[in-house]
Design a protein around this motif. Structure first.
Motif, PDB file in Angstrom:
ATOM      1  N   UNK A  39       7.139  -9.100  14.937  1.00 53.07           N
ATOM      2  CA  UNK A  39       6.603 -10.443  14.975  1.00 53.07           C
ATOM      3  C   UNK A  39       5.181 -10.596  14.470  1.00 53.07           C
ATOM      4  N   UNK A  40       4.627  -9.527  13.905  1.00 54.83           N
ATOM      5  CA  UNK A  40       3.243  -9.589  13.436  1.00 54.83           C
ATOM      6  C   UNK A  40       3.151  -9.262  11.952  1.00 54.83           C
ATOM      7  N   UNK A  41       1.994  -9.555  11.379  1.00 50.49           N
ATOM      8  CA  UNK A  41       1.734  -9.222   9.988  1.00 50.49           C
ATOM      9  C   UNK A  41       1.493  -7.719   9.859  1.00 50.49           C
ATOM     10  N   UNK A  42       1.760  -7.219   8.684  1.00 51.92           N
ATOM     11  CA  UNK A  42       1.449  -5.808   8.425  1.00 51.92           C
ATOM     12  C   UNK A  42      -0.070  -5.649   8.401  1.00 51.92           C
ATOM     13  N   UNK A  43      -0.543  -4.551   8.995  1.00 46.94           N
ATOM     14  CA  UNK A  43      -1.984  -4.344   9.086  1.00 46.94           C
ATOM     15  C   UNK A  43      -2.363  -2.938   8.637  1.00 46.94           C
ATOM     16  N   UNK A  44      -3.580  -2.822   8.184  1.00 48.61           N
ATOM     17  CA  UNK A  44      -4.135  -1.558   7.732  1.00 48.61           C
ATOM     18  C   UNK A  44      -4.365  -0.631   8.909  1.00 48.61           C
ATOM     19  N   UNK A  45      -4.102   0.667   8.690  1.00 51.51           N
ATOM     20  CA  UNK A  45      -4.345   1.670   9.729  1.00 51.51           C
ATOM     21  C   UNK A  45      -5.414   2.661   9.272  1.00 51.51           C
ATOM     22  N   UNK A  46      -5.195   3.293   8.122  1.00 50.04           N
ATOM     23  CA  UNK A  46      -6.128   4.319   7.655  1.00 50.04           C
ATOM     24  C   UNK A  46      -5.905   4.570   6.169  1.00 50.04           C
ATOM     25  N   UNK A  47      -6.928   5.121   5.529  1.00 56.72           N
ATOM     26  CA  UNK A  47      -6.826   5.491   4.119  1.00 56.72           C
ATOM     27  C   UNK A  47      -7.642   6.763   3.903  1.00 56.72           C
ATOM     28  N   UNK A  48      -7.195   7.576   2.960  1.00 54.23           N
ATOM     29  CA  UNK A  48      -7.893   8.812   2.613  1.00 54.23           C
ATOM     30  C   UNK A  48      -8.017   8.903   1.106  1.00 54.23           C
ATOM     31  N   UNK A  49      -9.155   9.386   0.646  1.00 56.01           N
ATOM     32  CA  UNK A  49      -9.387   9.498  -0.785  1.00 56.01           C
ATOM     33  C   UNK A  49      -8.535  10.603  -1.391  1.00 56.01           C
ATOM     34  N   UNK A  69       6.496  -0.377  12.748  1.00 57.04           N
ATOM     35  CA  UNK A  69       6.990   0.382  11.604  1.00 57.04           C
ATOM     36  C   UNK A  69       5.771   0.782  10.786  1.00 57.04           C
ATOM     37  N   UNK A  70       5.666   2.062  10.497  1.00 58.82           N
ATOM     38  CA  UNK A  70       4.515   2.593   9.770  1.00 58.82           C
ATOM     39  C   UNK A  70       4.909   2.852   8.321  1.00 58.82           C
ATOM     40  N   UNK A  71       4.057   2.392   7.421  1.00 56.85           N
ATOM     41  CA  UNK A  71       4.287   2.529   5.990  1.00 56.85           C
ATOM     42  C   UNK A  71       3.164   3.334   5.348  1.00 56.85           C
ATOM     43  N   UNK A  72       3.525   4.197   4.425  1.00 58.16           N
ATOM     44  CA  UNK A  72       2.501   4.836   3.603  1.00 58.16           C
ATOM     45  C   UNK A  72       2.458   4.126   2.260  1.00 58.16           C
ATOM     46  N   UNK A  73       1.308   4.183   1.616  1.00 61.11           N
ATOM     47  CA  UNK A  73       1.116   3.471   0.366  1.00 61.11           C
ATOM     48  C   UNK A  73       0.044   4.158  -0.463  1.00 61.11           C
ATOM     49  N   UNK A  74       0.058   3.904  -1.765  1.00 60.87           N
ATOM     50  CA  UNK A  74      -0.890   4.521  -2.683  1.00 60.87           C
ATOM     51  C   UNK A  74      -1.692   3.450  -3.406  1.00 60.87           C
ATOM     52  N   UNK A  75      -2.994   3.712  -3.528  1.00 62.19           N
ATOM     53  CA  UNK A  75      -3.878   2.793  -4.229  1.00 62.19           C
ATOM     54  C   UNK A  75      -4.835   3.581  -5.108  1.00 62.19           C
TER      55      UNK A  75
END
Length: 122
Positions: A41-51, A92-98
């Motif tokens: 019921x919520x928007x997807x939110x940022x958790x963490x990022x690594x270089x 639900x946890x998602x990984x992503x690349x930027x």
């Protein structure tokens, strides 16, 4: 690029889980890797990022001090170690690349995994 997240499951509050995200299809050279989550019921939110190098990390305030992001470039894998889990971490946890500078904005990420469900019970 295909990203495959795994490691989700059911945990009691206070317990730990480690999520993994394996990249395949092409090199992720230069890409920073992030984790996001979406609670029911919520928007997807940022958790963490690594270089790409692993030398820089950035966390959401809600997980700072409890979660640790790391990566193994040789294995094309990024991890999210989650300690002291709370019911509010259920998502639900998602990984992503930027590419480029570290970002917490969802729209800046080019590639996404399919998500893995983490359920934390009190």
């Amino acid at each position: 690029v295909q990203l495959q997240a795994s490691g989700g499951g059911v945990a009691l509050a206070g317990a730990s889980l480690r999520l993994s995200c394996v990249a395949s299809g092409r090199t992720l050279s230069g890409y920073n890797m992030g984790w996001f989550r979406q609670a029911p019921g919520k928007e997807r939110e940022f958790v963490a990022v690594i270089s790409w190098s692993g030398g820089r990390t950035y966390y959401a305030d809600s997980v700072k001090g409890r979660f640790t992001i790391s990566k193994d470039n040789a294995k094309s894998t990024v991890y999210l170690q989650m300690n002291s889990l709370e019911p509010e971490d259920t998502a639900v946890y998602y990984c992503a690349a930027t590419y480029g500078v570290l970002k917490s904005v969802e729209s800046a990420y080019s590639y996404w995994g399919q998500g893995t469900l983490v359920t934390v019970s009190s």
